[in-house]
Design an enzyme around this catalytic site. Structure first.
Site, mmCIF file in Angstrom:
data_model
loop_
_atom_site.group_PDB
_atom_site.id
_atom_site.type_symbol
_atom_site.label_atom_id
_atom_site.label_comp_id
_atom_site.label_asym_id
_atom_site.label_seq_id
_atom_site.Cartn_x
_atom_site.Cartn_y
_atom_site.Cartn_z
ATOM 1 N N SER A 1 0.840 -1.201 0.000
ATOM 2 C CA SER A 1 0.000 0.000 0.000
ATOM 3 C C SER A 1 0.869 1.243 0.000
ATOM 4 O O SER A 1 1.646 1.467 0.942
ATOM 5 C CB SER A 1 -0.899 0.019 1.235
ATOM 6 O OG SER A 1 -1.467 1.307 1.369
ATOM 7 N N ASP B 1 -4.842 3.719 -1.705
ATOM 8 C CA ASP B 1 -5.923 4.007 -0.762
ATOM 9 C C ASP B 1 -6.436 5.431 -0.923
ATOM 10 O O ASP B 1 -5.715 6.391 -0.645
ATOM 11 C CB ASP B 1 -5.413 3.834 0.670
ATOM 12 C CG ASP B 1 -5.203 2.381 1.030
ATOM 13 O OD1 ASP B 1 -6.148 1.598 0.886
ATOM 14 O OD2 ASP B 1 -4.077 2.030 1.453
ATOM 15 N N HIS C 1 -8.440 1.242 -3.809
ATOM 16 C CA HIS C 1 -9.387 0.982 -2.717
ATOM 17 C C HIS C 1 -10.049 2.298 -2.349
ATOM 18 O O HIS C 1 -9.402 3.179 -1.767
ATOM 19 C CB HIS C 1 -8.589 0.389 -1.549
ATOM 20 C CG HIS C 1 -9.369 0.185 -0.295
ATOM 21 N ND1 HIS C 1 -8.764 -0.037 0.920
ATOM 22 C CD2 HIS C 1 -10.719 0.146 -0.043
ATOM 23 C CE1 HIS C 1 -9.691 -0.188 1.850
ATOM 24 N NE2 HIS C 1 -10.883 -0.076 1.296
ATOM 25 N N MET D 1 -12.235 4.510 -0.182
ATOM 26 C CA MET D 1 -12.896 4.704 1.116
ATOM 27 C C MET D 1 -13.587 6.056 1.035
ATOM 28 O O MET D 1 -13.183 7.024 1.698
ATOM 29 C CB MET D 1 -11.848 4.643 2.238
ATOM 30 C CG MET D 1 -11.355 3.226 2.485
ATOM 31 S SD MET D 1 -9.761 3.179 3.337
ATOM 32 C CE MET D 1 -8.674 3.287 1.921
ATOM 33 N N MET E 1 -11.496 -6.010 5.429
ATOM 34 C CA MET E 1 -10.706 -5.059 6.214
ATOM 35 C C MET E 1 -10.356 -5.710 7.552
ATOM 36 O O MET E 1 -11.249 -6.096 8.312
ATOM 37 C CB MET E 1 -11.482 -3.765 6.468
ATOM 38 C CG MET E 1 -11.750 -2.923 5.229
ATOM 39 S SD MET E 1 -10.279 -2.519 4.258
ATOM 40 C CE MET E 1 -9.274 -1.660 5.479
ATOM 41 N N PHE F 1 -6.588 4.560 8.372
ATOM 42 C CA PHE F 1 -5.190 4.816 8.749
ATOM 43 C C PHE F 1 -4.330 3.573 8.522
ATOM 44 O O PHE F 1 -4.812 2.450 8.703
ATOM 45 C CB PHE F 1 -5.096 5.209 10.236
ATOM 46 C CG PHE F 1 -5.933 6.420 10.564
ATOM 47 C CD1 PHE F 1 -5.418 7.701 10.384
ATOM 48 C CD2 PHE F 1 -7.243 6.272 10.997
ATOM 49 C CE1 PHE F 1 -6.208 8.821 10.657
ATOM 50 C CE2 PHE F 1 -8.033 7.389 11.276
ATOM 51 C CZ PHE F 1 -7.514 8.665 11.100
ATOM 52 N N GLY G 1 -0.865 1.372 9.688
ATOM 53 C CA GLY G 1 -0.150 1.117 10.932
ATOM 54 C C GLY G 1 -1.003 0.700 12.113
ATOM 55 O O GLY G 1 -0.555 0.795 13.260
ATOM 56 N N ASP H 1 -6.706 -6.528 4.088
ATOM 57 C CA ASP H 1 -6.148 -5.175 4.136
ATOM 58 C C ASP H 1 -6.134 -4.640 5.561
ATOM 59 O O ASP H 1 -7.181 -4.390 6.156
ATOM 60 C CB ASP H 1 -6.991 -4.257 3.229
ATOM 61 C CG ASP H 1 -6.370 -2.885 3.069
ATOM 62 O OD1 ASP H 1 -5.263 -2.663 3.580
ATOM 63 O OD2 ASP H 1 -7.012 -2.035 2.422
HETATM 64 C C1 DX5 Z 1 -6.404 1.352 5.745
HETATM 65 C C2 DX5 Z 1 -5.933 1.121 4.318
HETATM 66 C C3 DX5 Z 1 -4.834 0.144 4.197
HETATM 67 C C4 DX5 Z 1 -3.557 0.598 4.851
HETATM 68 C C5 DX5 Z 1 -2.801 -0.615 5.263
HETATM 69 O O1 DX5 Z 1 -7.526 2.136 5.737
HETATM 70 O O2 DX5 Z 1 -7.015 0.639 3.525
HETATM 71 O O3 DX5 Z 1 -4.594 -0.237 2.846
HETATM 72 O O4 DX5 Z 1 -2.746 1.370 4.005
HETATM 73 O O5 DX5 Z 1 -1.717 -0.206 6.015
HETATM 74 P P1 DX5 Z 1 -1.024 -1.162 7.067
HETATM 75 O O6 DX5 Z 1 -0.517 -2.346 6.292
HETATM 76 O O7 DX5 Z 1 0.038 -0.300 7.635
HETATM 77 O O8 DX5 Z 1 -2.080 -1.576 8.060
HETATM 78 ZN ZN ZN Z 2 -6.590 -0.285 1.485
#
Ligand code: DX5
Ligand code: ZN
Length: 219
Positions: free
Chosen positions: A8, A35, A66, A68, A137, A143, A145, A175
């Site tokens: 990502s 994202d 993706h 959101m 998800m 976010f 991390g 994800d």
């Molecule tokens: C969260 C995103 C993810 C995110 C994953 O809302 O959809 O794609 O970037 O990041 P990590 O792998 O750090 O959880």
């Molecule tokens: Zn994502």
């Protein structure tokens, strides 16, 4: 199906986006996960079309976008034009999901649906045959991390059964919070696309980390 790795770019260095995309081009990554957050569907804003176009300019791998965002149906053609190859919308953001999925396919992209952690995979029973991808998800979206939610394994197992029952070709993508601690177990449960943001980009050697994830999940 072999496991695909989709780093990502949310965790990339946006001041050096060309460098980071070229690193992914050289790596064993299969897709580039992009994202898009609107500050309405999720409590964060990421980036929009100009940044996706910049990523597309350098990427040699498919862009897995993706969304959101609320009302994603308004922007399907625009995401295609910006460079999306796979376009995933959220179940929770689409009152007319069937129509939205058909619009994505008609625009020439693969169509995916993402489910928030509280949304049951059973709700996909009447649409799963039309989907190319389901994104489970494993954190609350918004976010990078965050900590992986353990109930995800259960959802993957249930979704795998639903896919088989309906003769669907949908692949299962995970994800959020993916690391070497959960990757193999996720694939054993039926996942075949792993998104990883901070685990890849915060690693001392991202190319090696991608290669290791790919090897450990394809044995
Ligand atoms: C969260 C995103 C993810 C995110 C994953 O809302 O959809 O794609 O970037 O990041 P990590 O792998 O750090 O959880
Ligand atoms: Zn994502």
């Amino acid at each position: 199906m072999p496991t695909l790795i989709a780093p990502s770019v949310l965790a990339a260095d946006f001041a050096n986006i060309q460098r980071d995309i070229e690193m992914l081009n050289k790596s064993n990554a299969d897709w580039i996960h992009v994202d898009v957050m609107d500050g309405v569907f999720v409590p964060n804003i990421s980036f929009g079309f100009p940044v996706i176009e910049a990523i597309k300019k350098y990427a040699t791998k498919p862009l897995d976008v993706h969304l959101m965002i609320v009302q994603p149906e308004k922007y399907i053609e625009a995401f295609k034009k910006a460079g999306a190859d796979i376009l995933t919308v959220h179940y929770e953001a689409c009152p007319h999901l069937h129509r939205t999925i058909q619009q994505i396919k008609a625009a020439g992209m693969k169509a995916g649906v993402a489910l928030n952690p509280h949304t049951s995979v059973d709700l996909l029973d009447d649409i799963i045959a039309d989907l190319d991808l389901v994104c489970i998800m494993s954190v609350n979206p918004g976010f990078g991390g965050q900590k992986f939610i353990e109930n995800t394994y259960h959802k993957v197992t249930k979704l795998q059964l639903l896919i088989a029952k309906n003769n669907s070709k949908a692949v299962i993508e995970i994800d959020g919070g993916v690391t070497d601690v959960n990757a193999e177990k996720l694939c054993a449960a039926g996942a075949s696309v792993l998104v990883a943001g901070s685990f890849v980009f915060n690693a001392p050697n991202p190319i090696q980390t991608i290669a290791d994830l790919k090897t450990s999940t394809n044995q």
